[in-house]
Enzyme design. Structure first.
Site, PDB file in Angstrom:
ATOM      1  N   GLU A   1      -3.842  -9.538   3.971  1.00 30.64           N
ATOM      2  CA  GLU A   1      -4.418  -9.185   4.914  1.00 30.64           C
ATOM      3  C   GLU A   1      -5.724 -10.507   5.411  1.00 30.64           C
ATOM      4  O   GLU A   1      -5.968 -10.575   6.614  1.00 30.64           O
ATOM      5  CB  GLU A   1      -5.257  -7.972   4.967  1.00 30.64           C
ATOM      6  CG  GLU A   1      -4.076  -6.906   5.182  1.00 30.64           C
ATOM      7  CD  GLU A   1      -3.413  -6.447   4.045  1.00 30.64           C
ATOM      8  OE1 GLU A   1      -3.569  -7.159   2.688  1.00 30.64           O
ATOM      9  OE2 GLU A   1      -2.905  -5.247   3.920  1.00 30.64           O
TER      10      GLU A   1
ATOM     11  N   GLU B   1       0.651  -1.281   0.030  1.00 29.79           N
ATOM     12  CA  GLU B   1       0.161   0.025  -0.028  1.00 29.79           C
ATOM     13  C   GLU B   1       0.856   1.245  -0.049  1.00 29.79           C
ATOM     14  O   GLU B   1       0.599   2.580  -0.670  1.00 29.79           O
ATOM     15  CB  GLU B   1      -1.016  -0.062   1.165  1.00 29.79           C
ATOM     16  CG  GLU B   1      -2.034  -1.111   1.114  1.00 29.79           C
ATOM     17  CD  GLU B   1      -2.780  -1.351   2.322  1.00 29.79           C
ATOM     18  OE1 GLU B   1      -2.016  -1.472   3.292  1.00 29.79           O
ATOM     19  OE2 GLU B   1      -4.003  -1.239   2.456  1.00 29.79           O
TER      20      GLU B   1
HETATM   21  N1  COA Z   1       4.451  -7.279  11.672  1.00 28.72           N
HETATM   22  C1  COA Z   1       5.207  -7.373  12.803  1.00 28.72           C
HETATM   23  N2  COA Z   1       6.304  -8.072  12.864  1.00 28.72           N
HETATM   24  C2  COA Z   1       6.756  -8.575  11.678  1.00 28.72           C
HETATM   25  C3  COA Z   1       6.038  -8.243  10.337  1.00 28.72           C
HETATM   26  C4  COA Z   1       4.924  -7.446  10.514  1.00 28.72           C
HETATM   27  N3  COA Z   1       3.948  -7.197   9.441  1.00 28.72           N
HETATM   28  N4  COA Z   1       6.505  -8.903   9.225  1.00 28.72           N
HETATM   29  C5  COA Z   1       7.573  -9.609   9.823  1.00 28.72           C
HETATM   30  N5  COA Z   1       7.781  -9.253  11.212  1.00 28.72           N
HETATM   31  C6  COA Z   1       8.967  -9.851  12.191  1.00 28.72           C
HETATM   32  C7  COA Z   1       8.664 -11.255  12.553  1.00 28.72           C
HETATM   33  O1  COA Z   1       7.598 -11.216  13.518  1.00 28.72           O
HETATM   34  C8  COA Z   1       9.911 -11.664  12.909  1.00 28.72           C
HETATM   35  O2  COA Z   1      10.192 -11.227  14.051  1.00 28.72           O
HETATM   36  P1  COA Z   1      10.865 -12.327  15.264  1.00 28.72           P
HETATM   37  O3  COA Z   1      12.442 -12.410  14.637  1.00 28.72           O
HETATM   38  O4  COA Z   1      10.864 -11.510  16.609  1.00 28.72           O
HETATM   39  O5  COA Z   1      10.314 -13.548  15.420  1.00 28.72           O
HETATM   40  C9  COA Z   1      10.797 -10.837  11.832  1.00 28.72           C
HETATM   41  O6  COA Z   1      10.109  -9.694  11.597  1.00 28.72           O
HETATM   42  C10 COA Z   1      11.328 -11.551  10.800  1.00 28.72           C
HETATM   43  O7  COA Z   1      10.387 -12.120  10.220  1.00 28.72           O
HETATM   44  P2  COA Z   1      10.311 -13.705   9.720  1.00 28.72           P
HETATM   45  O8  COA Z   1       8.747 -13.846   9.693  1.00 28.72           O
HETATM   46  O9  COA Z   1      10.874 -14.428  10.551  1.00 28.72           O
HETATM   47  O10 COA Z   1      11.053 -13.772   8.340  1.00 28.72           O
HETATM   48  P3  COA Z   1      10.617 -14.536   7.101  1.00 28.72           P
HETATM   49  O11 COA Z   1      11.850 -14.512   6.347  1.00 28.72           O
HETATM   50  O12 COA Z   1      10.530 -15.908   7.652  1.00 28.72           O
HETATM   51  O13 COA Z   1       9.222 -14.200   6.509  1.00 28.72           O
HETATM   52  C11 COA Z   1       7.873 -12.586   5.692  1.00 28.72           C
HETATM   53  C12 COA Z   1       8.766 -13.017   5.989  1.00 28.72           C
HETATM   54  C13 COA Z   1       7.709 -11.146   5.221  1.00 28.72           C
HETATM   55  C14 COA Z   1       7.028 -13.454   4.620  1.00 28.72           C
HETATM   56  C15 COA Z   1       6.844 -12.834   7.014  1.00 28.72           C
HETATM   57  O14 COA Z   1       7.783 -12.124   7.990  1.00 28.72           O
HETATM   58  C16 COA Z   1       5.479 -12.120   7.142  1.00 28.72           C
HETATM   59  O15 COA Z   1       4.790 -13.216   6.360  1.00 28.72           O
HETATM   60  N6  COA Z   1       5.214 -11.200   7.651  1.00 28.72           N
HETATM   61  C17 COA Z   1       3.923 -10.679   7.654  1.00 28.72           C
HETATM   62  C18 COA Z   1       3.527  -9.960   6.381  1.00 28.72           C
HETATM   63  C19 COA Z   1       1.897  -9.547   6.559  1.00 28.72           C
HETATM   64  O16 COA Z   1       1.134 -10.477   6.608  1.00 28.72           O
HETATM   65  N7  COA Z   1       1.932  -8.274   6.163  1.00 28.72           N
HETATM   66  C20 COA Z   1       0.556  -7.701   6.394  1.00 28.72           C
HETATM   67  C21 COA Z   1       0.062  -7.190   7.641  1.00 28.72           C
HETATM   68  S1  COA Z   1      -1.401  -6.549   7.722  1.00 28.72           S
END
Ligand code: COA
Length: 258
Positions: free
Chosen positions: A132, A112
């Protein structure tokens, strides 16, 4: 200066880097507040283009901060969405062009944010998506508004209903980004693009942005009249006089923004 942003001025081009290493640059309320203050502080007379990117080589912005959203009730959710939407609208309506240099994950609020910018280019490792509905919510920072305008309603609905991530080449194919470049070249390419914009007559560039944004929602006759008025106003500028004179006399003129 800012806890969650790195900011820099390179000539007439400003660079804002979202920097929250612990969460792949997720957007907390504090990050959004930093952004709002930074945008308010930008001097759009001397700055001619803004580039927005994310810190590191993995993520542009991995969405809104899920930890902060988790406990919200309906009123809190409404306020949260409205707050983010307001900041992104500031970006969309900033007088100067804004380029998103998407350097990795652009998910949820990250996608976004990129869509609120005028132009998007991304690195080959970028991933886009609106995941989402997999969290029990919908895009809340105007994703349902902007995605269909950019890629068409059918593709927007597919992306939002499935929550799927798409790769850079697919984002290019559907028109979500203008270009894909190797990651090592992303910032150079973004700065090149910004410099080309910054070399043009700033008041004309700003008028073009104003017109394109405003005319999008207008009936054709109103839009045509809006452009005609803005076109005419360009002739009241020094840059039009000197720019055209330089062309006709084969001289050189550096635009002054006057
Ligand atoms: N909000 C809060 N924390 C987030 C985040 C978010 N949107 N996206 C990533 N993080 C944090 C994770 O919780 C993790 O924290 P930790 O190390 O304390 O566990 C850290 O960032 C690294 O993320 P991780 O998930 O371990 O990395 P990955 O390489 O396995 O995956 C993503 C990367 C981006 C695919 C995955 O983090 C993800 O799906 N994030 C959420 C995306 C999302 O749904 N966004 C829309 C929100 S409305």
């Amino acid at each position: 200066m800012y806890e969650h942003l790195k900011t820099e001025l390179r000539g007439a081009v400003a660079v804002m880097t979202v920097s929250v290493p612990k969460s792949l640059n997720a957007l907390s309320g504090a990050v959004l507040r930093d952004m709002e203050h930074y945008l308010q502080s930008l001097d759009c007379h001397s700055v001619r283009c803004l580039v927005i990117t994310g810190d590191g080589d993995k993520s542009f912005v991995a969405g809104a901060d899920i930890g902060e959203m988790a406990p919200l009730d309906a009123a809190g959710g409404t306020a949260w969405g409205a707050g983010g939407a307001r900041v992104f609208r500031m970006i969309e309506t900033l007088p100067i062009p804004v380029i998103a240099a998407v350097n990795g994950y652009a998910l949820g609020g990250g996608c976004e944010l990129a869509m609120a910018c005028d132009i998007r280019i991304c690195s080959d490792n970028a991933r886009f998506g609106q995941p989402e509905v997999g969290l029990g919510i919908i895009p809340g920072f105007s994703g349902t508004v902007r995605l269909s305008r950019l890629v068409g309603m059918g593709m927007a609905k597919q992306l939002i209903y499935t929550g799927s991530h798409i790769k850079a080449d697919e984002a290019l194919r559907i028109g979500l980004v203008n270009a894909v470049v190797p990651q090592a070249e992303l910032m150079d390419k973004a700065m090149e693009l910004a410099a080309r914009i910054a070399a043009n007559a700033p008041l004309a560039v700003q008028a073009a942005k104003r017109c394109i944004n405003a005319e999008y929602d207008m009936p054709a006759d109103e839009a045509i009249a809006f452009e005609a008025e803005a076109f005419g106003q360009c002739f009241a500028t020094q840059d039009q006089k000197e720019g055209m004179k330089a062309f006709l006399t084969k001289g050189k003129y550096e635009f002054q923004g006057k």
